[in-house]
Write a protein that holds these residues in place. Structure first.
Motif, PDB file in Angstrom:
ATOM      1  N   GLN A 227       0.665  -1.039  -0.017  1.00 30.08           N
ATOM      2  CA  GLN A 227       0.159  -0.133  -0.231  1.00 30.08           C
ATOM      3  C   GLN A 227       0.876   1.266   0.077  1.00 30.08           C
ATOM      4  O   GLN A 227       0.454   2.166  -0.686  1.00 30.08           O
ATOM      5  CB  GLN A 227      -0.986  -0.133   1.244  1.00 30.08           C
ATOM      6  CG  GLN A 227      -2.054  -1.229   0.989  1.00 30.08           C
ATOM      7  CD  GLN A 227      -2.857  -0.984  -0.034  1.00 30.08           C
ATOM      8  OE1 GLN A 227      -3.092   0.038  -0.669  1.00 30.08           O
ATOM      9  NE2 GLN A 227      -3.297  -2.022  -0.666  1.00 30.08           N
ATOM     10  N   GLU A 228       1.935   1.281   0.675  1.00 28.75           N
ATOM     11  CA  GLU A 228       3.018   2.538   0.656  1.00 28.75           C
ATOM     12  C   GLU A 228       3.335   2.603  -0.520  1.00 28.75           C
ATOM     13  O   GLU A 228       3.564   3.637  -1.152  1.00 28.75           O
ATOM     14  CB  GLU A 228       3.907   2.214   1.820  1.00 28.75           C
ATOM     15  CG  GLU A 228       3.669   2.563   3.130  1.00 28.75           C
ATOM     16  CD  GLU A 228       4.953   2.555   4.190  1.00 28.75           C
ATOM     17  OE1 GLU A 228       6.094   2.316   3.570  1.00 28.75           O
ATOM     18  OE2 GLU A 228       4.375   2.431   5.264  1.00 28.75           O
TER      19      GLU A 228
ATOM     20  N   ARG B 188       4.335  11.316  -4.633  1.00 28.73           N
ATOM     21  CA  ARG B 188       4.736  12.089  -3.388  1.00 28.73           C
ATOM     22  C   ARG B 188       5.477  11.056  -2.666  1.00 28.73           C
ATOM     23  O   ARG B 188       5.256   9.956  -2.306  1.00 28.73           O
ATOM     24  CB  ARG B 188       3.432  12.717  -2.537  1.00 28.73           C
ATOM     25  CG  ARG B 188       2.722  13.681  -2.969  1.00 28.73           C
ATOM     26  CD  ARG B 188       1.863  14.321  -1.931  1.00 28.73           C
ATOM     27  NE  ARG B 188       1.085  13.316  -1.344  1.00 28.73           N
ATOM     28  CZ  ARG B 188      -0.423  12.940  -1.705  1.00 28.73           C
ATOM     29  NH1 ARG B 188      -0.967  13.552  -2.831  1.00 28.73           N
ATOM     30  NH2 ARG B 188      -0.876  11.952  -1.314  1.00 28.73           N
TER      31      ARG B 188
ATOM     32  N   ALA C 227       2.453   1.649  -3.641  1.00 27.91           N
ATOM     33  CA  ALA C 227       1.344   1.856  -4.323  1.00 27.91           C
ATOM     34  C   ALA C 227       1.023   3.383  -4.348  1.00 27.91           C
ATOM     35  O   ALA C 227       0.931   4.246  -5.298  1.00 27.91           O
ATOM     36  CB  ALA C 227       0.155   1.130  -4.157  1.00 27.91           C
ATOM     37  N   GLU C 228       0.811   3.766  -3.110  1.00 27.35           N
ATOM     38  CA  GLU C 228       0.521   5.343  -2.995  1.00 27.35           C
ATOM     39  C   GLU C 228       1.610   6.214  -3.465  1.00 27.35           C
ATOM     40  O   GLU C 228       1.378   7.231  -3.997  1.00 27.35           O
ATOM     41  CB  GLU C 228       0.315   5.600  -1.394  1.00 27.35           C
ATOM     42  CG  GLU C 228       0.194   7.055  -1.357  1.00 27.35           C
ATOM     43  CD  GLU C 228      -0.138   7.392   0.341  1.00 27.35           C
ATOM     44  OE1 GLU C 228       0.095   8.495   0.746  1.00 27.35           O
ATOM     45  OE2 GLU C 228      -0.744   6.487   0.890  1.00 27.35           O
ATOM     46  N   VAL C 229       2.926   5.956  -3.317  1.00 25.43           N
ATOM     47  CA  VAL C 229       4.045   6.632  -3.958  1.00 25.43           C
ATOM     48  C   VAL C 229       3.862   6.725  -5.215  1.00 25.43           C
ATOM     49  O   VAL C 229       4.224   7.527  -5.849  1.00 25.43           O
ATOM     50  CB  VAL C 229       5.283   5.981  -3.012  1.00 25.43           C
ATOM     51  CG1 VAL C 229       6.472   6.629  -3.810  1.00 25.43           C
ATOM     52  CG2 VAL C 229       5.391   6.449  -1.699  1.00 25.43           C
TER      53      VAL C 229
ATOM     54  N   ARG D 231       9.128   7.924  -6.144  1.00 23.82           N
ATOM     55  CA  ARG D 231       8.758   7.336  -7.306  1.00 23.82           C
ATOM     56  C   ARG D 231      10.049   7.629  -8.350  1.00 23.82           C
ATOM     57  O   ARG D 231      10.402   8.837  -8.403  1.00 23.82           O
ATOM     58  CB  ARG D 231       7.490   8.023  -7.983  1.00 23.82           C
ATOM     59  CG  ARG D 231       7.246   7.151  -9.372  1.00 23.82           C
ATOM     60  CD  ARG D 231       5.699   7.860  -9.750  1.00 23.82           C
ATOM     61  NE  ARG D 231       5.712   9.046 -10.327  1.00 23.82           N
ATOM     62  CZ  ARG D 231       4.681   9.663 -10.772  1.00 23.82           C
ATOM     63  NH1 ARG D 231       3.571   9.089 -10.420  1.00 23.82           N
ATOM     64  NH2 ARG D 231       4.684  11.145 -11.052  1.00 23.82           N
TER      65      ARG D 231
ATOM     66  N   LEU E  95       7.634   9.248   0.653  1.00 24.87           N
ATOM     67  CA  LEU E  95       7.190   8.935   1.830  1.00 24.87           C
ATOM     68  C   LEU E  95       8.557   8.851   2.665  1.00 24.87           C
ATOM     69  O   LEU E  95       9.330   7.953   2.206  1.00 24.87           O
ATOM     70  CB  LEU E  95       6.310   7.541   2.015  1.00 24.87           C
ATOM     71  CG  LEU E  95       6.032   7.231   3.259  1.00 24.87           C
ATOM     72  CD1 LEU E  95       4.545   6.584   3.211  1.00 24.87           C
ATOM     73  CD2 LEU E  95       7.030   6.002   3.627  1.00 24.87           C
TER      74      LEU E  95
ATOM     75  N   GLU F 125       1.575   6.079  -7.352  1.00 23.53           N
ATOM     76  CA  GLU F 125       0.315   6.633  -7.880  1.00 23.53           C
ATOM     77  C   GLU F 125       0.177   8.268  -7.709  1.00 23.53           C
ATOM     78  O   GLU F 125      -0.107   8.946  -8.474  1.00 23.53           O
ATOM     79  CB  GLU F 125      -1.038   6.260  -7.428  1.00 23.53           C
ATOM     80  CG  GLU F 125      -1.234   4.740  -7.875  1.00 23.53           C
ATOM     81  CD  GLU F 125      -2.316   3.917  -7.078  1.00 23.53           C
ATOM     82  OE1 GLU F 125      -2.612   4.395  -6.042  1.00 23.53           O
ATOM     83  OE2 GLU F 125      -2.263   2.767  -7.310  1.00 23.53           O
ATOM     84  N   THR F 126       0.663   8.663  -6.704  1.00 23.61           N
ATOM     85  CA  THR F 126       0.657  10.101  -6.286  1.00 23.61           C
ATOM     86  C   THR F 126       1.876  10.861  -6.742  1.00 23.61           C
ATOM     87  O   THR F 126       1.901  12.057  -7.002  1.00 23.61           O
ATOM     88  CB  THR F 126       0.478  10.284  -4.870  1.00 23.61           C
ATOM     89  OG1 THR F 126       1.590   9.845  -4.011  1.00 23.61           O
ATOM     90  CG2 THR F 126      -0.875   9.586  -4.305  1.00 23.61           C
TER      91      THR F 126
END
Length: 93
Positions: free
Chosen positions: A46-47, A56, A49-51, A77, A58, A53-54
């Motif tokens: 999930q971490e 941003r 994927a968030e990085v 990313r 972490l 996709e966004t």
């Protein structure tokens, strides 16, 4: 749009390899999730994927529960993947 299902581990520094091997039993060439439904691999997925996709980054520092060492992690990313930098902070305390 394709659905993201996993990440392939292609590179790693020593601290990152030790952390992944100790906590997820994975190494270079393995998939992050693989066939393991472990909560640890799912939260990491999930971490990542968030990085991805966004876009941003972490960054966090935490006490690793299994290794009992302070860890610094930064995920960013890079192109169509995620670069994770890992540092064992034990020597800095």
């Amino acid at each position: 749009k394709q659905r993201l299902t996993d990440f392939l581990i292609t590179h790693g520094n020593e601290a990152g390899r030790q952390l992944a091997a100790a906590t997820l039993q994975v190494g270079l060439g393995d998939r992050l999730r693989g066939d393991r439904p472990a909560p640890a691999s799912e939260s990491l997925f999930q971490e990542y994927a968030e990085v991805l996709e966004t876009g941003r980054p972490l960054e966090r520092t935490y006490q690793h529960p299994q290794l009992n060492v302070p860890i610094w992690v930064k995920r960013s990313r890079i192109g169509d993947g995620v670069l994770t930098l890992v540092r064992d902070l034990t020597q800095q305390q």
